[in-house]
Motif scaffolding. Structure first.
Motif, short mmCIF file in Angstrom:
data_model
loop_
_atom_site.label_atom_id
_atom_site.label_comp_id
_atom_site.label_asym_id
_atom_site.label_seq_id
_atom_site.Cartn_x
_atom_site.Cartn_y
_atom_site.Cartn_z
N VAL A 132 0.86 -1.18 0.00
CA VAL A 132 0.00 0.00 0.00
C VAL A 132 0.89 1.23 0.00
N LEU A 133 0.69 2.08 -0.98
CA LEU A 133 1.50 3.28 -1.18
C LEU A 133 0.58 4.50 -1.24
N PRO A 134 1.11 5.70 -1.01
CA PRO A 134 0.28 6.89 -1.24
C PRO A 134 -0.07 7.02 -2.71
N GLY A 135 -1.25 7.57 -2.99
CA GLY A 135 -1.64 7.80 -4.37
C GLY A 135 -0.62 8.64 -5.10
N VAL A 136 -0.42 8.34 -6.37
CA VAL A 136 0.53 9.07 -7.20
C VAL A 136 0.01 10.50 -7.43
N VAL A 137 0.92 11.45 -7.39
CA VAL A 137 0.60 12.85 -7.69
C VAL A 137 1.37 13.23 -8.95
N ASP A 138 0.67 13.34 -10.06
CA ASP A 138 1.30 13.62 -11.35
C ASP A 138 1.12 15.10 -11.68
N ARG A 166 8.32 7.77 -3.57
CA ARG A 166 8.84 9.07 -3.11
C ARG A 166 9.05 10.02 -4.29
N TRP A 167 9.46 9.47 -5.43
CA TRP A 167 9.67 10.30 -6.60
C TRP A 167 8.36 10.72 -7.27
N MET A 168 7.34 9.89 -7.19
CA MET A 168 6.12 10.11 -7.96
C MET A 168 4.92 10.53 -7.12
N SER A 169 5.10 10.59 -5.80
CA SER A 169 3.99 10.98 -4.92
C SER A 169 4.40 12.11 -3.98
N ARG A 170 5.33 11.83 -3.06
CA ARG A 170 5.69 12.85 -2.07
C ARG A 170 6.41 14.04 -2.72
N ALA A 171 7.40 13.79 -3.57
CA ALA A 171 8.18 14.89 -4.15
C ALA A 171 7.31 15.78 -5.02
N THR A 172 6.42 15.20 -5.78
CA THR A 172 5.56 15.98 -6.66
C THR A 172 4.53 16.77 -5.85
N ALA A 173 3.98 16.14 -4.81
CA ALA A 173 3.04 16.87 -3.94
C ALA A 173 3.73 18.05 -3.28
N ASP A 174 4.95 17.84 -2.82
CA ASP A 174 5.69 18.92 -2.17
C ASP A 174 6.00 20.05 -3.15
N LEU A 175 6.26 19.71 -4.41
CA LEU A 175 6.56 20.74 -5.41
C LEU A 175 5.45 21.78 -5.48
N ALA A 211 -0.94 17.56 2.18
CA ALA A 211 -1.80 16.45 2.60
C ALA A 211 -1.86 15.34 1.56
N LYS A 212 -1.13 15.50 0.46
CA LYS A 212 -1.10 14.49 -0.59
C LYS A 212 0.27 13.81 -0.62
N GLY A 213 0.33 12.64 -1.27
CA GLY A 213 1.60 12.02 -1.55
C GLY A 213 2.29 11.36 -0.38
N ARG A 214 1.57 11.12 0.71
CA ARG A 214 2.16 10.49 1.90
C ARG A 214 1.06 9.79 2.69
N ILE A 215 1.46 8.79 3.44
CA ILE A 215 0.54 8.12 4.35
C ILE A 215 0.98 8.46 5.77
N GLU A 216 0.20 9.30 6.41
CA GLU A 216 0.47 9.71 7.79
C GLU A 216 -0.82 10.27 8.37
N VAL A 217 -0.87 10.37 9.67
CA VAL A 217 -2.07 10.90 10.32
C VAL A 217 -2.34 12.32 9.83
N GLY A 218 -3.57 12.56 9.41
CA GLY A 218 -3.98 13.86 8.93
C GLY A 218 -3.88 14.03 7.43
N ALA A 219 -3.17 13.14 6.75
CA ALA A 219 -3.05 13.23 5.30
C ALA A 219 -4.33 12.72 4.64
N ASP A 220 -4.60 13.19 3.42
CA ASP A 220 -5.72 12.65 2.66
C ASP A 220 -5.55 11.14 2.49
N ALA A 221 -6.64 10.42 2.59
CA ALA A 221 -6.61 8.96 2.45
C ALA A 221 -6.61 8.61 0.97
N ASP A 222 -5.53 9.02 0.28
CA ASP A 222 -5.30 8.71 -1.13
C ASP A 222 -4.30 7.57 -1.19
#
Length: 454
Positions: free
Chosen positions: A52-58, A357-366, A371-382
């Motif tokens: 289970v990974l965070p949803g991709v952020v393209d 990390r390259w296709m979800s967290r880094a892109t969301a941070d850009l 609240a996107k691109g990561r699985i943690e408390v408070g993040a969107d359940a993507d």
């Protein structure tokens, strides 16, 4: 179906993979509990071969609607995204008519997207000659930044910035605290390169030399140094620019860079001639260059991977009957890009959690979507579930984007996206009209209320 919990032996939580139960409520992750935590309600239990990974952020997608919806539209693009594990995309400001270079263009884009979205969608604005005064209203209305070209874009309604125009736009972007994302190919180098009519991929490659990218990347870096603006190099193809980018980063300049699945998965020597499905600008280069891009990712010089999904009609892709100078340049890979990178990474001993990390967290941070691109408390359940024991056999006629053309057709990829979850909602793979997505605006945008009233 709204999920209450997801239970799996392998979940990418923060930076580590571990067994976990994700407790979901109101579209967000409310708790990350042990895998044996009691659960009730609607529960997704994930098999042992899956992660289970965070949803991709393209953050680099060309939807083309309105105006060129026959190329691609919001309904088809977001459906393809959902099937490929992409839960958020950011749409580029060109190829639609009107382009997103004015408030009127933004209103038209939002109206076209409304009620059609299977996943969440944000919008880039555009920086073109003559629209300096449009940048601030677009920024306040919620675009995530501004795209510009340093060479012709391929469509007349989105012309490139000359050197003086680029400097002026960067100064304005710096004043706003915004982000400029740049198609970095140098127009003069391209003009000087040979570009005779030809069906040979080798000839097309000669028409877009490495130097076109290195010269343009150098200008982007100098612009960042001069203006103080945040800049981002789009779809890096040439590894020869990596040293320039590493030096800029060491200098402390706010410069980031992306590359794309097609540059990481294909090499020029293996491409067929007269096959416009593989044509893109900048082009796919040789195998050594591909390996160097992978090293750039592993070393942190390249920050992220995005698809640059840029489809067109069969007539546009087939223009010139195989003459690669005439065919439309763009690769359709939104639905399979993530799996293709996972497959190639696996060959190189790199796990899907690194690709994420390259296709979800880094892109969301850009784009500031914390609240996107990561699985943690408070993040969107993507969430995306990747079955590593399964195989994806790409059949272009079964992909969801509008026109059945793709460079990935016929490839067999190790791994398969089996489940996509958007804000806790299970996206049904057999329901093509599911409309669970939202239009996103830049966090902190002040003009959102006024835009909604227009």
């Amino acid at each position: 179906m709204r999920l209450d919990a997801v239970v799996a032996d392998r979940v990418l939580v923060g930076d580590g993979v571990r067994p976990a139960t994700l407790l979901l409520a109101d579209g967000v992750v409310r708790s990350v509990a042990p895998v044996d935590h009691p659960v009730t309600g609607e529960v997704l239990r994930v098999g042992a071969s899956s992660i289970v990974l965070p949803g991709v952020v393209d953050t680099h997608v060309h939807v083309n609607e309105p105006g060129r919806t026959e190329w691609e539209g919001f309904a088809t693009a977001t459906r393809a995204a959902a099937l490929g594990g992409v839960t958020t995309l950011v749409d580029m400001p060109l190829n639609s008519v009107p382009p997103t270079t004015t408030l009127a263009g933004l209103v038209a884009k939002r109206a076209a997207a409304d009620t059609q979205l299977a996943v969440d969608v944000g919008l880039w604005g555009g920086a073109v000659p003559g629209n300096l005064d449009d940048l601030e209203p677009l920024w306040e209305a919620g675009v995530f930044g501004f795209k510009c070209f340093l060479s012709p874009s391929g469509v007349d309604e989105f012309p490139p910035l000359d050197p003086a125009g680029f400097r002026a736009a960067l100064a304005r972007v710096a004043d706003l605290g915004a982000l400029m994302v740049v198609h970095a190919e140098d127009a003069d180098v391209l003009d000087a390169a040979p570009h005779p009519p030809s069906r040979a991929y080798a000839d097309f490659l000669l028409s877009r030399p490495d130097r076109a990218e290195t010269e343009a990347v150098g200008r982007v870096i100098e612009g960042a140094r001069e203006s103080g603006a945040r800049v981002h190099v789009l779809h890096l193809s040439s590894a020869r620019a990596l040293d320039l980018l590493a030096d800029a980063r060491a200098e402390g300049l706010a410069v980031t860079v992306e590359t794309c699945p097609h540059y990481l998965c294909f090499d020029a020597e293996a491409l067929p001639d007269a096959a416009p499905a593989f044509k893109c600008c900048p082009p796919i280069r040789d195998a050594g260059n591909r390996d160097a891009l992978w090293q750039g990712l592993l070393q942190g010089v390249v920050d992220m991977v995005v698809t640059d999904h840029s489809p067109a009609t069969a007539a546009e892709k087939g223009r010139g009957d195989g003459d690669l100078q005439q065919a439309w340049g763009g690769i359709a890979g939104l639905q399979v890009g993530f799996t293709a990178v996972v497959d190639e990474a696996r060959r190189r001993g790199i796990g899907p959690e690194v690709v994420s990390r390259w296709m979800s967290r880094a892109t969301a941070d850009l784009v500031g979507l914390g609240a996107k691109g990561r699985i943690e408390v408070g993040a969107d359940a993507d969430l995306v579930v990747l079955d590593e024991a399964a195989t994806t056999d790409v059949d272009v006629t079964r992909l969801a984007h509008r026109n059945p053309i793709s460079a990935y057709d016929g490839r067999s990829l190790a791994g398969s996206v089996t489940t996509t979850v958007l804000r806790g909602e299970l996206l049904h793979r057999d329901e093509p009209t599911q409309r669970t997505g939202r239009l996103l605006v830049r966090p902190g945008a002040r003009g959102v209320t006024q835009m909604k009233q227009r």
